[in-house]
Design an enzyme around this catalytic site. Structure first.
Site, PDB file in Angstrom:
ATOM      1  N   ASP A  27      31.493  -1.250 -28.893  1.00  8.54           N
ATOM      2  CA  ASP A  27      31.299   0.016 -29.602  1.00  8.54           C
ATOM      3  C   ASP A  27      31.520  -0.095 -31.096  1.00  8.54           C
ATOM      4  OD1 ASP A  27      34.039  -0.359 -28.986  1.00  8.54           O
ATOM      5  OD2 ASP A  27      34.457   1.773 -29.221  1.00  8.54           O
ATOM      6  N   GLU A  50      31.795 -13.854 -25.350  1.00 13.43           N
ATOM      7  CA  GLU A  50      31.968 -14.204 -26.763  1.00 13.43           C
ATOM      8  C   GLU A  50      32.181 -15.695 -26.988  1.00 13.43           C
ATOM      9  OE1 GLU A  50      32.997  -9.862 -26.352  1.00 13.43           O
ATOM     10  OE2 GLU A  50      33.521 -11.689 -25.240  1.00 13.43           O
ATOM     11  N   HIS A 113      41.802   1.526 -28.995  1.00 12.71           N
ATOM     12  CA  HIS A 113      41.542   0.455 -28.028  1.00 12.71           C
ATOM     13  C   HIS A 113      41.115  -0.834 -28.733  1.00 12.71           C
ATOM     14  CE1 HIS A 113      37.590   2.223 -28.803  1.00 12.71           C
ATOM     15  NE2 HIS A 113      37.044   1.102 -28.368  1.00 12.71           N
ATOM     16  N   HIS A 114      41.196  -1.928 -28.027  1.00  7.77           N
ATOM     17  CA  HIS A 114      40.905  -3.273 -28.543  1.00  7.77           C
ATOM     18  C   HIS A 114      41.913  -3.723 -29.600  1.00  7.77           C
ATOM     19  CE1 HIS A 114      37.434  -3.291 -26.119  1.00  7.77           C
ATOM     20  NE2 HIS A 114      36.508  -2.986 -26.991  1.00  7.77           N
ATOM     21  N   GLY A 409      36.141 -31.393 -28.428  1.00  9.61           N
ATOM     22  CA  GLY A 409      36.127 -31.821 -27.034  1.00  9.61           C
ATOM     23  C   GLY A 409      36.314 -30.713 -26.022  1.00  9.61           C
ATOM     24  N   ASP A 436      29.734 -31.340 -13.434  1.00 10.67           N
ATOM     25  CA  ASP A 436      29.941 -30.137 -12.634  1.00 10.67           C
ATOM     26  C   ASP A 436      31.163 -29.343 -13.080  1.00 10.67           C
ATOM     27  OD1 ASP A 436      31.421 -32.346 -11.784  1.00 10.67           O
ATOM     28  OD2 ASP A 436      31.516 -31.702  -9.698  1.00 10.67           O
ATOM     29  N   ASN A 463      29.831 -35.007  -9.615  1.00  9.61           N
ATOM     30  CA  ASN A 463      30.697 -36.086  -9.132  1.00  9.61           C
ATOM     31  C   ASN A 463      32.027 -35.528  -8.619  1.00  9.61           C
ATOM     32  OD1 ASN A 463      31.704 -35.356 -11.626  1.00  9.61           O
ATOM     33  ND2 ASN A 463      31.169 -37.280 -12.621  1.00  9.61           N
ATOM     34  N   GLY A 465      34.120 -32.986  -9.378  1.00  2.00           N
ATOM     35  CA  GLY A 465      35.281 -32.639 -10.184  1.00  2.00           C
ATOM     36  C   GLY A 465      35.341 -33.351 -11.511  1.00  2.00           C
ATOM     37  N   GLU A 469      39.093 -37.072 -16.091  1.00  2.00           N
ATOM     38  CA  GLU A 469      40.517 -36.829 -15.917  1.00  2.00           C
ATOM     39  C   GLU A 469      41.078 -37.677 -14.778  1.00  2.00           C
ATOM     40  OE1 GLU A 469      41.554 -35.270 -18.260  1.00  2.00           O
ATOM     41  OE2 GLU A 469      40.227 -33.668 -18.859  1.00  2.00           O
TER      42      GLU A 469
END
Length: 580
Positions: A27, A50, A113-114, A409, A436, A463, A465, A469
């Protein structure tokens, strides 16, 4: 001339070269979006959230030069802040406009608000100031001067800026100049420029083994063409840091590859580290671009060209810009032919690895076929992880652009960045390679791509996951798992018009058939590649080991403490024994 403030801002954005404004309506920004709707030469492009809008703006700027997004105050700003910070880290010029509560509410500290309902309307600006180089809250009194100042700062530093536009001032008219906004880098100090160019030309003339290394600023400040001409004129071998992938023509005989300190190919490392005149263009040696700061640069023979200043050895010279000094050196340097520099670089074999066509797909089988699939002029996006590790070491065709986020990254960056780049450069073929796990962070933006009937080729590396990591830590840990979506079905879930080709690849034969179909497809192509969970390029495996040691140290979870055996003394007490 009098003009409404929001209309003037829209005009300045178009004069800066921005043709699309990404964002999410709220708004407090709707009055400005109405003015964008009526403006000539600029279009609002909605995003799913956003953060995606910030990533899309980043991708747009990388192929179009500069970008802008609009959010609403508070929730919108903080939703976008991760993407704004990424653009700051990667030196990408993005104009962030936020619609704020009306100026009368700000002045009266109204609890609206916000906000945090504490009457503080400066807290969001303070947050954004950490990740932008200029900020302003627009009022009727300062609109013209502040809009121009902030936009010029964005271009000068090639980094994000933040403009707060109160919802009740957008349609207030103010006196505006007739002259268009001019975004230009400052001119160099003539004496400093002459002195610097002369010293660099002399250093090149006496050097036996010169070299040039470029970083991302070579692209951001538009000097890659000059660097390549200088390399050709003086037979200078050129390398790039990882963030500058595709900055130089990688098919040129003067391009030797990527320099990454100890992780470089030996031929590249030798050329850079043994150079008796090394010219750096905007270099920033980060942990990822230097294999944990393993670069070896001789400071006595290093000429460090930065965006607005430079150093030659230990001598600092302010007031000299990248383009000016490179252009002067190119003009004044004498042509040189050096045998070593003009030798053709080693070209990767185009032969495909041997293997049965019905064999399960692996990285070893995948990437040589992708290399054949690439075309001159492609825009290639590589998500952090296995995709970037493979693409960053692959020689790209002439005119190709590579987009990644190796410094910040943030996983999930490349899908909305793909959307942004496609909007700005729709005539170029775009290829996205994303894992993925990363895809699940920003998957909604696939719907935006389909909504505008854009036609990229998206490779989803499934793959199971977070493989990168798992390589660093937690191979079998649940925190590295993600839900196994029916990825190839998502284009049809996101678009009822059935304007996508979805394919699932499990074998080498499947891949070759999918690539053939992608060549002739008329709409978006989505290819799900099913790969073994722990399969990865060898370079990524080495990267994971090095970074695990850096992150966790000798006492970390990858190096459990040694168990010390206990002995019993004659008195029955336990005493320390030998290490088991």
């Amino acid at each position: 001339m009098r003009m409404q403030i929001g209309t003037f801002l829209a005009r300045r954005l178009t004069e800066a070269g921005i043709r699309h404004l990404f964002g999410v309506p709220g708004d407090f920004n709707l009055s400005f979006l109405e003015q964008i709707r009526e403006a000539n030469g600029i279009e609002f492009v909605g995003n799913c959230n956003e953060l995606n809008a910030a990533y899309a703006s980043d991708g747009y700027a990388r192929t179009s030069g500069i970008a802008a997004l609009v959010t609403t105050f508070g929730v919108g700003d903080l939703g976008a802040i991760g993407g704004i910070a990424g653009a700051y880290a990667e030196n990408v010029p993005v104009v962030h406009i936020t619609g704020t509560p009306p100026l009368h509410a700000v002045n009266s500290r109204a609890l609206v608000h916000h906000t945090l309902v504490d009457g503080d309307y400066d807290n969001i600006g303070r947050c954004m100031s950490e990740f932008t180089v200029a900020q302003a809250r627009i009022t009727p009194a300062n609109a013209v001067s502040e809009i121009d100042r902030v936009l010029r700062a964005c271009w000068l530093e090639r980094r994000p800026v933040h403009l707060q536009l109160p919802s009740d001032v957008t349609h207030v008219t103010v006196e505006v100049p007739d002259s268009p906004l001019v975004l230009a880098d400052p001119a160099s100090d003539p004496e400093q420029l002459s002195n610097a160019a002369q010293r660099i030309v002399e250093a090149l003339a006496t050097a036996h083994f010169p070299a040039i290394v470029v970083d991302a600023d070579a692209m951001r400040f538009g000097v890659t063409d000059i660097v390549q001409k200088l390399a050709e004129k003086c037979s200078i071998p050129c390398a790039s840091l990882a963030p500058a992938k595709s900055a130089l023509d990688e098919t040129s005989k003067h391009y030797v590859g990527t320099y990454a300190g100890a992780a470089s190919a030996e031929s590249v490392r030798s050329i850079v580290e043994n150079a008796d005149c090394l010219i750096g263009v905007g270099l920033r040696f980060t942990d990822t671009s230097s294999a944990l700061f393993s670069q070896h640069i001789n400071p006595e023979t290093f000429i460090d060209l930065r965006r607005h200043d430079l150093s030659i050895g230990t001598t600092q010279m302010p007031g000299v810009t990248l383009r000016d000094v490179l252009a002067r050196v190119l003009d004044e340097a004498q042509p040189v032919v050096r045998e070593r520099a003009t030798q053709a670089p080693t070209v990767a074999s185009d032969a495909l690895p041997a293997g049965s066509s019905d064999a399960p797909l692996t990285h070893a089988m995948l990437w040589p076929r992708i290399r054949r699939f690439l075309k001159p002029g492609d825009v290639v996006l590589g998500e952090a992880g296995t995709s970037h590790a493979s693409l960053s070491s692959m020689k790209l065709p002439a005119g190709a652009t590579y987009i990644a986020q190796p410094i910040w990254g943030a996983i999930g960056y490349t899908l909305p960045a793909l959307f942004g780049s496609l909007v700005g450069a729709s005539s170029r073929r775009h290829l996205l390679f994303i894992g993925d796990g990363s895809f699940q962070l920003t998957a909604q933006e696939l719907s935006s791509i389909l909504r505008r009937d854009l036609k990229p080729v998206i490779f989803l590396l499934n793959n199971a996951g977070y493989t990168i990591e798992r390589l660093i830590l937690g191979e079998h840990s649940a925190y590295n798992d993600v839900a196994n979506w029916r990825y190839a079905g998502l284009p049809h879930a996101f678009d009822r018009r059935e304007r996508a080709l979805s394919l699932v690849v499990e074998t080498v034969a499947d891949l070759e058939a999918a690539l053939n179909r992608a060549e002739s497809a008329e709409h978006l192509v989505f290819i799900e590649l099913k790969l073994p969970m722990m399969d990865a390029p060898e370079s990524l495996k080495k990267f994971a080991d090095i970074f695990a040691d850096f992150d966790y140290g000798e006492c970390g979870p990858r190096n459990p403490p040694k168990v010390t055996a206990l002995k019993t003394s004659p008195s029955g007490r336990h005493v320390a024994g030998e290490t088991a």
